[in-house]
Design an enzyme around this catalytic site. Structure first.
Site, PDB file in Angstrom:
ATOM      1  N   HIS A   1      -4.690  36.514  17.282  1.00 38.19           N
ATOM      2  CA  HIS A   1      -4.699  35.074  16.969  1.00 38.19           C
ATOM      3  C   HIS A   1      -5.996  34.720  16.275  1.00 38.19           C
ATOM      4  O   HIS A   1      -7.063  35.206  16.662  1.00 38.19           O
ATOM      5  CB  HIS A   1      -4.583  34.238  18.253  1.00 38.19           C
ATOM      6  CG  HIS A   1      -3.285  34.423  18.960  1.00 38.19           C
ATOM      7  ND1 HIS A   1      -3.036  35.474  19.811  1.00 38.19           N
ATOM      8  CD2 HIS A   1      -2.140  33.688  18.932  1.00 38.19           C
ATOM      9  CE1 HIS A   1      -1.800  35.385  20.267  1.00 38.19           C
ATOM     10  NE2 HIS A   1      -1.232  34.314  19.749  1.00 38.19           N
TER      11      HIS A   1
ATOM     12  N   LYS B   1       2.295  40.813  16.813  1.00 43.13           N
ATOM     13  CA  LYS B   1       2.294  39.351  16.667  1.00 43.13           C
ATOM     14  C   LYS B   1       0.978  38.939  15.997  1.00 43.13           C
ATOM     15  O   LYS B   1      -0.097  39.207  16.530  1.00 43.13           O
ATOM     16  CB  LYS B   1       2.410  38.684  18.042  1.00 43.13           C
ATOM     17  CG  LYS B   1       2.383  37.166  17.998  1.00 43.13           C
ATOM     18  CD  LYS B   1       2.326  36.562  19.403  1.00 43.13           C
ATOM     19  CE  LYS B   1       2.311  35.041  19.327  1.00 43.13           C
ATOM     20  NZ  LYS B   1       1.824  34.435  20.575  1.00 43.13           N
TER      21      LYS B   1
ATOM     22  N   LYS C   1       3.811  11.408  -5.724  1.00 45.47           N
ATOM     23  CA  LYS C   1       4.903  10.906  -6.562  1.00 45.47           C
ATOM     24  C   LYS C   1       4.580  10.874  -8.057  1.00 45.47           C
ATOM     25  O   LYS C   1       5.473  11.061  -8.880  1.00 45.47           O
ATOM     26  CB  LYS C   1       5.332   9.517  -6.076  1.00 45.47           C
ATOM     27  CG  LYS C   1       6.155   9.557  -4.803  1.00 45.47           C
ATOM     28  CD  LYS C   1       6.741   8.200  -4.488  1.00 45.47           C
ATOM     29  CE  LYS C   1       7.738   8.328  -3.333  1.00 45.47           C
ATOM     30  NZ  LYS C   1       8.451   7.101  -3.044  1.00 45.47           N
TER      31      LYS C   1
ATOM     32  N   ASP D   1      14.652   6.557  -5.726  1.00 44.73           N
ATOM     33  CA  ASP D   1      14.296   5.312  -5.010  1.00 44.73           C
ATOM     34  C   ASP D   1      14.884   4.099  -5.729  1.00 44.73           C
ATOM     35  O   ASP D   1      15.424   3.185  -5.107  1.00 44.73           O
ATOM     36  CB  ASP D   1      12.767   5.120  -4.980  1.00 44.73           C
ATOM     37  CG  ASP D   1      12.111   5.952  -3.887  1.00 44.73           C
ATOM     38  OD1 ASP D   1      12.801   6.308  -2.916  1.00 44.73           O
ATOM     39  OD2 ASP D   1      10.909   6.237  -4.019  1.00 44.73           O
TER      40      ASP D   1
HETATM   41  P1  NAP Z   1       1.959   1.421  -1.369  1.00 45.83           P
HETATM   42  O1  NAP Z   1       1.990   1.961  -2.738  1.00 45.83           O
HETATM   43  O2  NAP Z   1       0.861   1.790  -0.450  1.00 45.83           O
HETATM   44  O3  NAP Z   1       1.989  -0.188  -1.469  1.00 45.83           O
HETATM   45  C1  NAP Z   1       1.857  -0.988  -0.323  1.00 45.83           C
HETATM   46  C2  NAP Z   1       2.088  -2.445  -0.697  1.00 45.83           C
HETATM   47  O4  NAP Z   1       2.045  -3.214   0.514  1.00 45.83           O
HETATM   48  C3  NAP Z   1       1.009  -3.030  -1.616  1.00 45.83           C
HETATM   49  O5  NAP Z   1       1.591  -3.941  -2.472  1.00 45.83           O
HETATM   50  C4  NAP Z   1       0.082  -3.707  -0.611  1.00 45.83           C
HETATM   51  O6  NAP Z   1      -0.650  -4.755  -1.161  1.00 45.83           O
HETATM   52  C5  NAP Z   1       1.090  -4.268   0.356  1.00 45.83           C
HETATM   53  N1  NAP Z   1       0.502  -4.593   1.655  1.00 45.83           N
HETATM   54  C6  NAP Z   1       0.052  -3.726   2.584  1.00 45.83           C
HETATM   55  N2  NAP Z   1      -0.414  -4.417   3.655  1.00 45.83           N
HETATM   56  C7  NAP Z   1      -0.248  -5.738   3.381  1.00 45.83           C
HETATM   57  C8  NAP Z   1      -0.522  -6.940   4.082  1.00 45.83           C
HETATM   58  N3  NAP Z   1      -1.062  -6.911   5.310  1.00 45.83           N
HETATM   59  N4  NAP Z   1      -0.218  -8.110   3.503  1.00 45.83           N
HETATM   60  C9  NAP Z   1       0.333  -8.147   2.280  1.00 45.83           C
HETATM   61  N5  NAP Z   1       0.606  -7.057   1.541  1.00 45.83           N
HETATM   62  C10 NAP Z   1       0.329  -5.851   2.086  1.00 45.83           C
HETATM   63  O7  NAP Z   1       3.302   1.774  -0.589  1.00 45.83           O
HETATM   64  P2  NAP Z   1       4.753   2.030  -1.198  1.00 45.83           P
HETATM   65  O8  NAP Z   1       4.958   3.472  -1.432  1.00 45.83           O
HETATM   66  O9  NAP Z   1       5.002   1.088  -2.315  1.00 45.83           O
HETATM   67  O10 NAP Z   1       5.657   1.662   0.081  1.00 45.83           O
HETATM   68  C11 NAP Z   1       5.780   0.323   0.512  1.00 45.83           C
HETATM   69  C12 NAP Z   1       6.784   0.251   1.651  1.00 45.83           C
HETATM   70  O11 NAP Z   1       8.062   0.626   1.200  1.00 45.83           O
HETATM   71  C13 NAP Z   1       6.496   1.242   2.793  1.00 45.83           C
HETATM   72  O12 NAP Z   1       5.667   0.640   3.735  1.00 45.83           O
HETATM   73  C14 NAP Z   1       7.844   1.590   3.348  1.00 45.83           C
HETATM   74  O13 NAP Z   1       8.117   0.844   4.506  1.00 45.83           O
HETATM   75  C15 NAP Z   1       8.798   1.183   2.263  1.00 45.83           C
HETATM   76  N6  NAP Z   1       9.547   2.343   1.761  1.00 45.83           N
HETATM   77  C16 NAP Z   1      10.873   2.324   1.932  1.00 45.83           C
HETATM   78  C17 NAP Z   1      11.635   3.361   1.460  1.00 45.83           C
HETATM   79  C18 NAP Z   1      13.105   3.336   1.667  1.00 45.83           C
HETATM   80  O14 NAP Z   1      13.777   4.249   1.193  1.00 45.83           O
HETATM   81  N7  NAP Z   1      13.643   2.344   2.344  1.00 45.83           N
HETATM   82  C19 NAP Z   1      11.051   4.434   0.785  1.00 45.83           C
HETATM   83  C20 NAP Z   1       9.673   4.426   0.626  1.00 45.83           C
HETATM   84  C21 NAP Z   1       8.934   3.363   1.121  1.00 45.83           C
HETATM   85  P3  NAP Z   1      -2.113  -4.503  -1.776  1.00 45.83           P
HETATM   86  O15 NAP Z   1      -1.891  -4.035  -3.196  1.00 45.83           O
HETATM   87  O16 NAP Z   1      -2.759  -5.839  -1.689  1.00 45.83           O
HETATM   88  O17 NAP Z   1      -2.775  -3.464  -0.914  1.00 45.83           O
END
Ligand code: NAP
Length: 512
Positions: A111, A136, A282, A318
């Site tokens: 290990h 192992k 991404k 997406d």
């Molecule tokens: P990201 O690039 O980190 O963007 C996050 C976003 O949330 C930004 O616009 C950020 O604003 C905002 N935010 C975070 N905290 C906040 C607060 N307290 N008040 C207001 N705005 C706030 O993330 P992402 O990849 O776009 O993902 C966003 C969300 O999508 C995830 O949290 C997840 O739940 C969801 N998602 C869903 C799927 C699905 O298939 N359903 C897939 C992927 C993600 P700022 O620019 O001001 O920081």
């Protein structure tokens, strides 16, 4: 075969859990006798044992818990052999001092909790001189490529060799080692009771990754991200493979932001057939692809990498998944107009998901308005998409037909937050929250109370996965089954998860 490591301080607990594991289908159990508070009574532990066993007694210097002397430990290992245990684990530095006897098989082990040494073959050769039945070699993976070196060594071995890497980077080799000839892998009784860094639970290894079904023919897929441990993608993709009887496995692949290209090049050696891609890869993953498709080009981000005609194609599921999800709401809404043209849509957020959803809506001629907490980021995205921007403070200053939450507000564990006040909502609105954990966010609950038509992030999550599944396998995914599996997992995790701030584990959300 899966060897489940069992370490309890009392004999009765050890025996009860051994029996339980046997009833759950365990074929081999490692008795970690160094965990026992009193001197282990091997006669008691081995009598009427319900499965074959490996007797292991780790020193503290090897991260074990043995409290006695080294002489007592060696005497115990000799006693295990004389008592006819099926296997005994002998560290490489003591193996030569313990003689072979009877039918007990000798696992000669090495290990390294710090790294995966470059000279794995030299270590193998050294262990091979210690009269092993099984070698192992278990080491810490500090990079994904460590797994590839380990699996290549396991495959080249002429003595049966259990070889995999520890740590979160090592998950892939824990799951795939059997494919390369490892006679078994190790698993813990449960996620909370891991015996080594990154160890998966028996339920996960057996039911989620179906270790015992993985062969050279099994196709391998995975999700690239960092962090990745909480991803629900392995759960729903593996469920879909199982449902359709497809010989494939889908693995969480933690890859650091600065190591993506190297990892993808190395993983070519493992013949991985396709990837889901999540934060932070991404954008950068597009560089690896032979060709991004038009949608990916427009969005500037991909969540899927798949092979077509021996070329890697980057695409984004997406965006279309979000549109499909919203369409389910539009069909249910008063008037039922399943069309985006000219519809006024407010997007909350300006991150990666907002960009993908915004791009898709704009190309479907919706009138998109972006709002975001950080003004510049929001303004930039709006300019990029050629749509309007409204400040976060003024986000309710207009009426919208559709509101899409693309922020992380309301996501577990901050269940009592919402990005939009309920009194701003009217019943004609279709409200879509991309957050899927929990499915019923506060935003959606309040929207439903106000009479809005609501669509949850689960609808998008399973659709983006289902489209990936089609790229990976050429087959239609069992969408409802994937959604049901995801929902069950989210609510099961909720039921056992402590409140925010305390430690959480999603390890046991697998049907056992
Ligand atoms: P990201 O690039 O980190 O963007 C996050 C976003 O949330 C930004 O616009 C950020 O604003 C905002 N935010 C975070 N905290 C906040 C607060 N307290 N008040 C207001 N705005 C706030 O993330 P992402 O990849 O776009 O993902 C966003 C969300 O999508 C995830 O949290 C997840 O739940 C969801 N998602 C869903 C799927 C699905 O298939 N359903 C897939 C992927 C993600 P700022 O620019 O001001 O920081």
């Amino acid at each position: 075969m899966i060897c489940v490591s069992l370490g309890r301080t009392r004999h009765s607990s050890m025996q009860e859990e051994h029996q339980y594991l046997a009833e759950k289908g365990a074929e081999l159990v490692e008795l970690r006798v160094d965990f026992m508070r009193k001197r282990p009574d091997l006669g008691r532990l081995l009598k009427d044992r319900p499965t074959p066993v490996v007797v292991t007694c780790r020193r503290r210097s090897d991260r074990g818990r043995w409290f006695g002397t080294e002489d007592q430990r060696l005497a115990l290992l000799r006693e295990a052999i004389i008592s006819g245990a099926e296997y005994v684990d002998l560290e490489d530095d003591v193996a030569k001092s313990i003689r072979r006897y009877g039918k007990t098989k000798r696992i000669v082990s090495y290990h390294d909790f710090d790294e995966t040494p470059l000279d794995l073959y030299a270590i193998y050769n050294r262990l091979a001189e210690c009269d092993p039945d099984i070698i192992k070699i278990v080491t810490m993976a500090n990079l994904p490529s460590d797994n590839v070196r380990m699996l290549e060594m396991v495959e080249a071995a002429t003595i049966p060799t259990v070889g995999f890497c520890m740590g979160e980077f090592g998950t892939i080799s824990r799951i795939l080692c059997g494919r390369y000839g490892s006679p078994f892998t190790y698993a813990s009784f449960s996620r909370e009771r891991e015996m080594a860094p990154g160890q998966l639970s028996f339920a996960e290894v057996r039911n989620l990754y179906r270790f015992n079904h993985i062969t050279k023919q099994t196709k391998v897929f995975g999700v690239l991200g960092d962090p990745i441990a909480q991803s629900k993608s392995p759960l729903i993709h593996n469920a879909a493979f199982r449902k359709l009887g497809i010989d494939a496995v889908y693995i969480p692949l933690r890859v650091p932001a600065d190591n993506l290209m190297e990892t993808l090049a190395e993983y070519e050696k493992l013949g991985i057939g396709g990837y889901s891609v999540t934060i932070p890869h991404k954008e950068s993953v597009i560089e690896f692809a032979d060709a991004p498709d038009d949608l990916t080009d427009a969005i500037g981000a991909a969540n899927t990498l798949y092979k077509a005609d021996n070329k890697w194609i980057a695409t984004n599921t997406d965006a279309s998944a979000a549109l499909e999800a919203i369409l389910t709401g539009l069909r249910r809404a008063p008037g039922a107009i399943p069309d985006f043209k000219g519809r006024k849509v407010l997007i909350l957020g300006a991150g990666g998901v907002a960009r993908a959803v915004g791009q898709a809506l704009v190309s479907n001629e919706a009138a998109v308005i972006i709002t975001n907490r950080s003004r510049d980021r929001g303004r930039n995205l709006a300019a990029e998409l050629g749509c309007q921007f409204v400040t976060w403070e003024n986000r309710a200053s207009d009426n919208y037909e559709i509101i899409v939450n693309c922020t992380s507000v309301g996501m577990f564990p901050k269940l009592d937050e919402t990005p939009y006040e309920p009194h701003w909502l009217t019943e004609s609105m279709v409200v879509f929250d991309t957050v899927y954990n929990p499915e019923k966010t506060l935003f959606l609950k309040q929207a439903a109370d106000r009479g809005c038509t609501v669509v949850s992030g689960v609808e998008m999550f399973v659709r983006q996965a289902a489209q990936q599944f089609r790229y990976f396998t050429g087959k239609d995914a069992p969408l409802d089954y994937m959604a049901e599996t995801l929902r069950r997992s989210i609510s099961a995790a909720r039921a056992v998860t402590p409140p925010a701030g305390e430690s959480t584990s999603a390890g046991e959300d697998v049907a056992s």
